[in-house]
Design an enzyme around this catalytic site. Structure first.
Site, PDB file in Angstrom:
ATOM      1  N   ASN A 194    -100.339 -91.996  15.236  1.00 49.28           N
ATOM      2  CA  ASN A 194     -99.310 -91.775  13.987  1.00 49.28           C
ATOM      3  C   ASN A 194     -99.739 -90.497  13.279  1.00 49.28           C
ATOM      4  O   ASN A 194    -100.854 -90.558  12.692  1.00 49.28           O
ATOM      5  CB  ASN A 194     -99.473 -93.169  13.392  1.00 49.28           C
ATOM      6  CG  ASN A 194     -98.842 -93.208  12.138  1.00 49.28           C
ATOM      7  OD1 ASN A 194     -98.118 -92.159  11.533  1.00 49.28           O
ATOM      8  ND2 ASN A 194     -99.135 -94.560  11.289  1.00 49.28           N
ATOM      9  N   CYS A 215     -96.028 -91.988   5.108  1.00 51.67           N
ATOM     10  CA  CYS A 215     -95.152 -91.743   6.399  1.00 51.67           C
ATOM     11  C   CYS A 215     -93.534 -91.659   6.297  1.00 51.67           C
ATOM     12  O   CYS A 215     -92.832 -91.061   7.168  1.00 51.67           O
ATOM     13  CB  CYS A 215     -95.443 -93.027   7.185  1.00 51.67           C
ATOM     14  SG  CYS A 215     -97.121 -93.316   7.652  1.00 51.67           S
ATOM     15  N   HIS A 250     -90.197 -93.072  12.878  1.00 51.13           N
ATOM     16  CA  HIS A 250     -91.559 -93.011  12.598  1.00 51.13           C
ATOM     17  C   HIS A 250     -92.463 -93.499  13.618  1.00 51.13           C
ATOM     18  O   HIS A 250     -91.983 -94.596  14.357  1.00 51.13           O
ATOM     19  CB  HIS A 250     -91.972 -93.618  11.175  1.00 51.13           C
ATOM     20  CG  HIS A 250     -93.536 -93.535  11.003  1.00 51.13           C
ATOM     21  ND1 HIS A 250     -94.171 -92.018  11.168  1.00 51.13           N
ATOM     22  CD2 HIS A 250     -94.345 -94.134  10.675  1.00 51.13           C
ATOM     23  CE1 HIS A 250     -95.268 -92.298  10.782  1.00 51.13           C
ATOM     24  NE2 HIS A 250     -95.367 -93.440  10.536  1.00 51.13           N
TER      25      HIS A 250
HETATM   26  O1  UT7 Z   1     -97.576 -95.703   9.381  1.00 47.74           O
HETATM   27  C1  UT7 Z   1     -97.834 -96.491   8.252  1.00 47.74           C
HETATM   28  C2  UT7 Z   1     -97.101 -97.743   8.842  1.00 47.74           C
HETATM   29  N1  UT7 Z   1     -98.115 -98.530   9.508  1.00 47.74           N
HETATM   30  C3  UT7 Z   1     -97.819 -99.553  10.299  1.00 47.74           C
HETATM   31  O2  UT7 Z   1     -96.516 -99.843  10.363  1.00 47.74           O
HETATM   32  C4  UT7 Z   1     -98.806-100.428  11.166  1.00 47.74           C
HETATM   33  C5  UT7 Z   1     -98.277-101.829  11.194  1.00 47.74           C
HETATM   34  N2  UT7 Z   1     -99.333-102.716  11.696  1.00 47.74           N
HETATM   35  C6  UT7 Z   1     -99.549-102.590  12.842  1.00 47.74           C
HETATM   36  O3  UT7 Z   1     -98.938-101.699  13.715  1.00 47.74           O
HETATM   37  C7  UT7 Z   1    -100.295-103.741  13.496  1.00 47.74           C
HETATM   38  O4  UT7 Z   1    -100.819-104.592  12.491  1.00 47.74           O
HETATM   39  C8  UT7 Z   1    -101.786-103.022  14.318  1.00 47.74           C
HETATM   40  C9  UT7 Z   1    -101.654-102.429  15.439  1.00 47.74           C
HETATM   41  C10 UT7 Z   1    -102.537-102.357  12.981  1.00 47.74           C
HETATM   42  C11 UT7 Z   1    -102.745-104.337  14.495  1.00 47.74           C
HETATM   43  O5  UT7 Z   1    -102.049-105.326  15.541  1.00 47.74           O
HETATM   44  P1  UT7 Z   1    -102.324-106.713  15.093  1.00 47.74           P
HETATM   45  O6  UT7 Z   1    -101.437-107.475  16.293  1.00 47.74           O
HETATM   46  O7  UT7 Z   1    -101.361-107.173  13.813  1.00 47.74           O
HETATM   47  O8  UT7 Z   1    -103.729-107.243  15.020  1.00 47.74           O
HETATM   48  P2  UT7 Z   1    -104.689-107.783  13.913  1.00 47.74           P
HETATM   49  O9  UT7 Z   1    -104.723-106.814  12.705  1.00 47.74           O
HETATM   50  O10 UT7 Z   1    -104.236-109.038  13.656  1.00 47.74           O
HETATM   51  O11 UT7 Z   1    -106.153-107.937  14.480  1.00 47.74           O
HETATM   52  C12 UT7 Z   1    -106.171-108.829  15.890  1.00 47.74           C
HETATM   53  C13 UT7 Z   1    -107.793-108.707  16.267  1.00 47.74           C
HETATM   54  C14 UT7 Z   1    -108.661-109.060  15.160  1.00 47.74           C
HETATM   55  O12 UT7 Z   1    -109.676-109.787  15.710  1.00 47.74           O
HETATM   56  P3  UT7 Z   1    -109.794-111.361  15.257  1.00 47.74           P
HETATM   57  O13 UT7 Z   1    -109.719-111.717  13.929  1.00 47.74           O
HETATM   58  O14 UT7 Z   1    -108.301-111.956  16.003  1.00 47.74           O
HETATM   59  O15 UT7 Z   1    -110.924-111.924  16.118  1.00 47.74           O
HETATM   60  C15 UT7 Z   1    -109.000-107.629  15.005  1.00 47.74           C
HETATM   61  O16 UT7 Z   1    -110.307-107.652  14.162  1.00 47.74           O
HETATM   62  O17 UT7 Z   1    -107.878-107.468  16.619  1.00 47.74           O
HETATM   63  C16 UT7 Z   1    -109.050-106.999  16.186  1.00 47.74           C
HETATM   64  N3  UT7 Z   1    -108.929-105.346  16.025  1.00 47.74           N
HETATM   65  C17 UT7 Z   1    -109.445-104.754  17.290  1.00 47.74           C
HETATM   66  N4  UT7 Z   1    -109.696-104.910  18.313  1.00 47.74           N
HETATM   67  C18 UT7 Z   1    -110.120-103.901  18.881  1.00 47.74           C
HETATM   68  C19 UT7 Z   1    -108.451-104.969  15.314  1.00 47.74           C
HETATM   69  N5  UT7 Z   1    -108.354-103.434  15.450  1.00 47.74           N
HETATM   70  C20 UT7 Z   1    -108.993-103.682  16.730  1.00 47.74           C
HETATM   71  C21 UT7 Z   1    -109.419-102.476  17.756  1.00 47.74           C
HETATM   72  N6  UT7 Z   1    -109.828-102.623  18.703  1.00 47.74           N
HETATM   73  N7  UT7 Z   1    -109.270-101.107  17.277  1.00 47.74           N
END
Ligand code: UT7
Length: 334
Positions: free
Chosen positions: A291, A116, A261
């Site tokens: 993204n 990225c 980004h």
């Molecule tokens: O481009 C390169 C750089 N990339 C980034 O900068 C991305 C950085 N990270 C992020 O933007 C965020 O961490 C995400 C958007 C990827 C995720 O957000 P989060 O608030 O960190 O969520 P999480 O990964 O902690 O997941 C929370 C919950 C989990 O369920 P439990 O364990 O709480 O029951 C996941 O399994 O959300 C669940 N989950 C989803 N639910 C519905 C993960 N993906 C999804 C989804 N739909 N697509």
């Protein structure tokens, strides 16, 4: 010391494939929903390539638009630098295929693999090519077709919902105007976190490089420790933006437009908040394109240039963070 030439962006272009894929469309393929995706990332929809179209085609389209704005033809280019993480083939890289499609054999064609942050790394290479006098006109393109490489089962939902396909390109030329042009590019990396955002296979670190077992385990799909990446992104982006400002003795107030980004709207709001950047000085498009990795920053730039938001003499600051980890910033006077 050798005097370096000033380098200006004389053309910008972007291209996204026509197929729109909404959050609701994804919810029909995996256990996700529009509310979760919008709340966590700000993304509503993204574009996907159809079979038969790849990152090379997207890059060529974006390049043709940038060339047109610059008043140039492909044959006028002296070198092409292509930032991409979505290689059409393991080798050679996308730049060689793009060069062939653009019909400009013999000029150098180089791939930059910095995820990225790829556009900023490529911009630095292009800037140095032109500033040093080695080449006069250089294409810098970020192009990605992520969709063929994503896991459309619930296993892949945390990553798949974030990414889209698209390309952005700029033409760099030498300029006599010493006030305007690229003022600085700063790039960094920290390979100790390489496996926090990566695709493991196929890879020549494995014997064999790909196996049925790896495919069954989904190791050919991207993996990310989302929270870890988030924490580092909101630390590194303000840091490297400040580095650019300090190097140019500029302040936030001097900058007319900030292009971040496009990984996540929450990240960008956090970065803007940390540096007290007014929201009206930022531009985001991940809501409709997701993204697009190395393509996101040049796509944003092209949108702002074509909409008339960028005015002559504006100071533009760019910053990005991505897999590697890699991060960077650029400051340019339009
Ligand atoms: O481009 C390169 C750089 N990339 C980034 O900068 C991305 C950085 N990270 C992020 O933007 C965020 O961490 C995400 C958007 C990827 C995720 O957000 P989060 O608030 O960190 O969520 P999480 O990964 O902690 O997941 C929370 C919950 C989990 O369920 P439990 O364990 O709480 O029951 C996941 O399994 O959300 C669940 N989950 C989803 N639910 C519905 C993960 N993906 C999804 C989804 N739909 N697509």
């Amino acid at each position: 010391m050798q005097v370096m030439r000033k380098v200006r962006i004389t053309g910008t272009g972007m291209y996204v494939p026509p197929r729109v894929v909404t959050n609701h469309d994804l919810a029909e393929m995996m256990d996700t929903n529009d509310e979760w995706i919008q709340q966590r990332s700000g993304i509503r929809e993204r574009r996907y390539v159809d079979p038969g179209t790849g990152p090379v085609d997207l890059g060529v389209e974006a390049t043709n638009r940038a060339l047109e704005m610059a008043g140039l033809e492909a044959k006028d280019l002296d070198a092409i630098v292509v930032a991409t993480l979505s290689s059409e083939h393991e080798f050679p890289g996308n730049s060689c295929f793009m060069q062939a499609k653009l019909g400009i054999p013999e000029i150098p064609a180089m791939d930059v693999r910095c995820q990225c942050t790829g556009f900023l790394y490529a911009l630095q290479v292009g800037q140095l090519y032109v500033a040093s006098g080695i080449y006069d006109r250089v294409l810098v393109c970020g192009t990605e077709a992520h969709s063929p490489g994503l896991d459309f089962t619930t296993r892949g939902r945390a990553i798949t919902v974030l990414f889209g396909d698209g390309a952005g390109a700029v033409i760099l030329e030498a300029s006599d105007d010493h006030e305007r042009g690229i003022q600085s590019v700063h790039v960094h990396a920290d390979g100790t976190h390489a496996k926090k955002l990566w695709t493991d296979a196929p890879g020549l670190g494995h014997h064999p490089r790909i196996s049925h077992e790896m495919i069954d385990e989904g190791r050919h799909y991207p993996e990310m420790d989302g929270k870890f990446v988030f924490k580092h992104a909101v630390l590194r982006m303000p840091q490297v933006l400040q580095e650019a400002l300090d190097a140019n003795k500029a302040s936030i107030a001097d900058v007319d437009l900030f292009l971040f980004h496009q990984a996540n709207l929450r990240i960008n709001e956090y970065v803007a908040g940390a540096l007290e950047i007014p929201p009206e000085k930022t531009h985001n498009n991940m809501q409709v394109y997701g993204n697009c990795s190395a393509a996101s920053i040049p796509m944003c730039l092209d949108e702002c240039v074509r909409s008339g938001r960028v005015k002559d003499g504006d100071l533009i600051a760019m910053t990005g963070f991505g897999g590697g980890f890699t991060w960077g910033s650029a400051l340019l006077r339009w």
